[in-house]
Design an enzyme around this catalytic site. Structure first.
Site, PDB file in Angstrom:
ATOM      1  N   ASP A   1      -2.565  -9.820 -14.274  1.00 57.28           N
ATOM      2  CA  ASP A   1      -2.349  -9.607 -12.837  1.00 57.28           C
ATOM      3  C   ASP A   1      -3.044 -10.735 -12.096  1.00 57.28           C
ATOM      4  O   ASP A   1      -4.016 -11.305 -12.579  1.00 57.28           O
ATOM      5  CB  ASP A   1      -2.891  -8.249 -12.370  1.00 57.28           C
ATOM      6  CG  ASP A   1      -2.186  -7.745 -11.105  1.00 57.28           C
ATOM      7  OD1 ASP A   1      -1.423  -6.764 -11.192  1.00 57.28           O
ATOM      8  OD2 ASP A   1      -2.381  -8.359 -10.027  1.00 57.28           O
TER       9      ASP A   1
ATOM     10  N   ASP B   1      -1.761 -15.682 -12.410  1.00 52.91           N
ATOM     11  CA  ASP B   1      -0.735 -15.720 -11.368  1.00 52.91           C
ATOM     12  C   ASP B   1       0.565 -16.148 -12.044  1.00 52.91           C
ATOM     13  O   ASP B   1       0.706 -17.298 -12.471  1.00 52.91           O
ATOM     14  CB  ASP B   1      -1.160 -16.735 -10.286  1.00 52.91           C
ATOM     15  CG  ASP B   1      -0.116 -16.877  -9.186  1.00 52.91           C
ATOM     16  OD1 ASP B   1       1.020 -16.368  -9.346  1.00 52.91           O
ATOM     17  OD2 ASP B   1      -0.434 -17.521  -8.169  1.00 52.91           O
ATOM     18  N   VAL B   2       1.513 -15.217 -12.140  1.00 50.86           N
ATOM     19  CA  VAL B   2       2.731 -15.521 -12.897  1.00 50.86           C
ATOM     20  C   VAL B   2       3.622 -16.555 -12.201  1.00 50.86           C
ATOM     21  O   VAL B   2       4.562 -17.059 -12.804  1.00 50.86           O
ATOM     22  CB  VAL B   2       3.565 -14.245 -13.218  1.00 50.86           C
ATOM     23  CG1 VAL B   2       2.820 -13.339 -14.180  1.00 50.86           C
ATOM     24  CG2 VAL B   2       3.975 -13.510 -11.944  1.00 50.86           C
TER      25      VAL B   2
ATOM     26  N   ASN C   1       6.765  -7.080 -14.790  1.00 53.50           N
ATOM     27  CA  ASN C   1       6.656  -6.028 -13.774  1.00 53.50           C
ATOM     28  C   ASN C   1       6.097  -6.555 -12.449  1.00 53.50           C
ATOM     29  O   ASN C   1       6.307  -5.940 -11.408  1.00 53.50           O
ATOM     30  CB  ASN C   1       5.752  -4.917 -14.346  1.00 53.50           C
ATOM     31  CG  ASN C   1       5.310  -3.915 -13.312  1.00 53.50           C
ATOM     32  OD1 ASN C   1       6.108  -3.122 -12.828  1.00 53.50           O
ATOM     33  ND2 ASN C   1       4.027  -3.952 -12.947  1.00 53.50           N
TER      34      ASN C   1
ATOM     35  N   TYR D   1      13.967  -9.659  -1.133  1.00 53.45           N
ATOM     36  CA  TYR D   1      13.586  -8.818  -2.280  1.00 53.45           C
ATOM     37  C   TYR D   1      14.829  -8.351  -3.030  1.00 53.45           C
ATOM     38  O   TYR D   1      14.904  -8.451  -4.259  1.00 53.45           O
ATOM     39  CB  TYR D   1      12.784  -7.628  -1.750  1.00 53.45           C
ATOM     40  CG  TYR D   1      12.327  -6.629  -2.792  1.00 53.45           C
ATOM     41  CD1 TYR D   1      11.160  -6.847  -3.522  1.00 53.45           C
ATOM     42  CD2 TYR D   1      13.042  -5.456  -3.021  1.00 53.45           C
ATOM     43  CE1 TYR D   1      10.717  -5.917  -4.458  1.00 53.45           C
ATOM     44  CE2 TYR D   1      12.608  -4.524  -3.955  1.00 53.45           C
ATOM     45  CZ  TYR D   1      11.447  -4.754  -4.670  1.00 53.45           C
ATOM     46  OH  TYR D   1      11.020  -3.825  -5.594  1.00 53.45           O
TER      47      TYR D   1
ATOM     48  N   LYS E   1      15.920  -9.154  -6.953  1.00 53.05           N
ATOM     49  CA  LYS E   1      16.107  -8.098  -7.959  1.00 53.05           C
ATOM     50  C   LYS E   1      17.532  -8.129  -8.518  1.00 53.05           C
ATOM     51  O   LYS E   1      17.747  -7.837  -9.699  1.00 53.05           O
ATOM     52  CB  LYS E   1      15.774  -6.726  -7.365  1.00 53.05           C
ATOM     53  CG  LYS E   1      14.297  -6.569  -6.983  1.00 53.05           C
ATOM     54  CD  LYS E   1      13.386  -6.685  -8.197  1.00 53.05           C
ATOM     55  CE  LYS E   1      11.947  -6.315  -7.869  1.00 53.05           C
ATOM     56  NZ  LYS E   1      11.066  -6.377  -9.045  1.00 53.05           N
TER      57      LYS E   1
ATOM     58  N   THR F   1       3.675   4.087  -4.754  1.00 52.69           N
ATOM     59  CA  THR F   1       2.697   3.034  -5.040  1.00 52.69           C
ATOM     60  C   THR F   1       2.373   2.314  -3.729  1.00 52.69           C
ATOM     61  O   THR F   1       3.016   2.538  -2.707  1.00 52.69           O
ATOM     62  CB  THR F   1       3.250   1.973  -6.025  1.00 52.69           C
ATOM     63  OG1 THR F   1       4.281   1.241  -5.364  1.00 52.69           O
ATOM     64  CG2 THR F   1       3.794   2.590  -7.300  1.00 52.69           C
TER      65      THR F   1
HETATM   66  P1  NAD Z   1       2.303  -2.746  -6.690  1.00 49.27           P
HETATM   67  O1  NAD Z   1       2.232  -3.596  -5.486  1.00 49.27           O
HETATM   68  O2  NAD Z   1       1.456  -1.524  -6.805  1.00 49.27           O
HETATM   69  O3  NAD Z   1       2.050  -3.639  -8.011  1.00 49.27           O
HETATM   70  C1  NAD Z   1       2.522  -4.938  -8.148  1.00 49.27           C
HETATM   71  C2  NAD Z   1       1.467  -5.717  -8.910  1.00 49.27           C
HETATM   72  O4  NAD Z   1       1.955  -7.054  -9.131  1.00 49.27           O
HETATM   73  C3  NAD Z   1       0.145  -5.843  -8.131  1.00 49.27           C
HETATM   74  O5  NAD Z   1      -0.950  -5.431  -8.920  1.00 49.27           O
HETATM   75  C4  NAD Z   1       0.074  -7.321  -7.788  1.00 49.27           C
HETATM   76  O6  NAD Z   1      -1.250  -7.828  -7.738  1.00 49.27           O
HETATM   77  C5  NAD Z   1       0.862  -7.935  -8.937  1.00 49.27           C
HETATM   78  N1  NAD Z   1       1.338  -9.274  -8.593  1.00 49.27           N
HETATM   79  C6  NAD Z   1       1.915  -9.681  -7.441  1.00 49.27           C
HETATM   80  N2  NAD Z   1       2.113 -11.011  -7.469  1.00 49.27           N
HETATM   81  C7  NAD Z   1       1.675 -11.454  -8.675  1.00 49.27           C
HETATM   82  C8  NAD Z   1       1.593 -12.717  -9.285  1.00 49.27           C
HETATM   83  N3  NAD Z   1       2.014 -13.816  -8.651  1.00 49.27           N
HETATM   84  N4  NAD Z   1       1.078 -12.809 -10.526  1.00 49.27           N
HETATM   85  C9  NAD Z   1       0.639 -11.694 -11.174  1.00 49.27           C
HETATM   86  N5  NAD Z   1       0.667 -10.470 -10.637  1.00 49.27           N
HETATM   87  C10 NAD Z   1       1.176 -10.344  -9.402  1.00 49.27           C
HETATM   88  O7  NAD Z   1       3.825  -2.357  -6.834  1.00 49.27           O
HETATM   89  P2  NAD Z   1       4.589  -1.378  -7.831  1.00 49.27           P
HETATM   90  O8  NAD Z   1       5.320  -0.406  -7.002  1.00 49.27           O
HETATM   91  O9  NAD Z   1       3.697  -0.906  -8.925  1.00 49.27           O
HETATM   92  O10 NAD Z   1       5.678  -2.403  -8.398  1.00 49.27           O
HETATM   93  C11 NAD Z   1       5.825  -2.710  -9.778  1.00 49.27           C
HETATM   94  C12 NAD Z   1       7.257  -3.169 -10.001  1.00 49.27           C
HETATM   95  O11 NAD Z   1       8.161  -2.097  -9.692  1.00 49.27           O
HETATM   96  C13 NAD Z   1       7.697  -4.341  -9.133  1.00 49.27           C
HETATM   97  O12 NAD Z   1       8.521  -5.198  -9.880  1.00 49.27           O
HETATM   98  C14 NAD Z   1       8.499  -3.676  -8.036  1.00 49.27           C
HETATM   99  O13 NAD Z   1       9.428  -4.555  -7.444  1.00 49.27           O
HETATM  100  C15 NAD Z   1       9.167  -2.573  -8.820  1.00 49.27           C
HETATM  101  N6  NAD Z   1       9.675  -1.471  -8.013  1.00 49.27           N
HETATM  102  C16 NAD Z   1       8.844  -0.657  -7.298  1.00 49.27           C
HETATM  103  C17 NAD Z   1       9.377   0.386  -6.551  1.00 49.27           C
HETATM  104  C18 NAD Z   1       8.518   1.324  -5.730  1.00 49.27           C
HETATM  105  O14 NAD Z   1       9.073   2.168  -5.008  1.00 49.27           O
HETATM  106  N7  NAD Z   1       7.204   1.251  -5.803  1.00 49.27           N
HETATM  107  C19 NAD Z   1      10.763   0.614  -6.536  1.00 49.27           C
HETATM  108  C20 NAD Z   1      11.577  -0.236  -7.279  1.00 49.27           C
HETATM  109  C21 NAD Z   1      11.016  -1.267  -8.023  1.00 49.27           C
END
Ligand code: NAD
Length: 248
Positions: free
Chosen positions: A32, A49-50, A76, A141, A145, A175
């Site tokens: 992360d 940082d990805v 993710n 976004y 996706k 989240t």
């Molecule tokens: P979140 O914001 O809680 O977690 C995302 C994580 O990614 C964070 O810990 C952040 O620090 C990390 N991150 C961001 N940029 C980064 C980088 N450059 N390098 C490394 N890490 C990085 O969000 P979440 O809801 O847990 O989302 C996880 C995945 O699920 C994402 O791909 C999101 O698009 C997808 N998603 C979430 C939802 C929802 O409703 N929460 C719905 C559909 C899809």
């Protein structure tokens, strides 16, 4: 022992996914961009940082030195910007695409030799229902996706048969990302809890998902014992949100 690398591991779905893999007996490498001090001791947490290709290649080399293989990669990590398209700057567009789409390619490419070394391996991209149906004020976004879903199919074809590539498309999951999006969302004036309830009511399941429910779908697609014949699939996990006609 099977080894899994999970990006965005300090977030809501990321933490639940780390836990699901641990419970299933995997060695987990967690990446992360932010620190994750509460990570379980048996998890190898690396601050990566990805969107930084050099750092990804360097960190992947360390994973290779330590384990020599990767049985699963979960892309993710993501960011979300919610604003009208005309107010979205090219820099914001690029930032979203760099983390959500380009990094999935960069990390997967760097992981390829380690995935090959495992014999059978899996990549799971965490996309979103926004890849197939979307709403206003979330274009960058949604486009990222949608691209990730297309990348899933392209990679699945190129990397078959030994590396299976699939995607999970979550609907609303409780989240930080969901709450931040809602607080800037289009129902101005309503508080986040009220918006969450309204959103939940509109799904067939009448609720939003818990992160653990997405983690189980990710684990299913990552585990060759459970999903060995599934290639290039986008598994929708949305409580029925996308099955209802909006015109009904
Ligand atoms: P979140 O914001 O809680 O977690 C995302 C994580 O990614 C964070 O810990 C952040 O620090 C990390 N991150 C961001 N940029 C980064 C980088 N450059 N390098 C490394 N890490 C990085 O969000 P979440 O809801 O847990 O989302 C996880 C995945 O699920 C994402 O791909 C999101 O698009 C997808 N998603 C979430 C939802 C929802 O409703 N929460 C719905 C559909 C899809």
């Amino acid at each position: 022992m099977r080894v899994a690398l999970i990006t965005g591991a300090a977030g809501g779905i990321g933490r639940a996914t780390v836990e699901a893999f641990r419970q299933d007996g995997w060695q987990v490498v967690a990446w992360d961009v932010r620190p994750y001090p509460e990570a379980p001791k048996d998890v190898w947490m690396m601050q990566v940082d990805v969107s930084d290709e050099d750092r990804v290649v360097q960190a992947m080399a360390l994973v290779g030195e330590r384990f020599g293989k990767l049985d699963a990669l979960v892309n993710n990590a993501a960011i979300q910007i919610t604003k009208p398209l005309v107010e979205t700057t090219p820099e914001e567009w690029d930032r979203v695409h760099r983390v959500n789409l380009r990094a999935a390619y960069v990390v997967s490419r760097a992981a390829y030799p380690l995935l090959k070394a495992a014999g059978r391996a899996a990549v799971v991209h965490v996309a979103s229902v926004h890849a197939i149906a979307t709403s206003a004020q979330i274009a960058a976004y949604a486009a990222s996706k949608g691209g990730l879903l297309a990348l899933t199919r392209a990679m699945a074809i190129e990397w078959a048969p030994d590396i299976r590539v699939n995607a999970v498309l979550p609907g609303a999951v409780d989240t930080e990302m969901l709450r931040a999006g809602l607080s800037r969302g289009h129902v101005q004036g309503a508080d986040v809890e009220a918006q969450l309830r309204a959103l939940a009511e509109r799904t067939v399941a009448r609720r939003v998902a818990r992160p653990e429910e997405i983690a189980q779908a990710i684990l299913f697609l990552a585990d060759d014992a459970r999903s060995s014949f599934i290639y290039g699939h986008g598994l929708v996990v949305d409580g029925g949100a996308t099955i209802r006609l909006s015109t009904e």
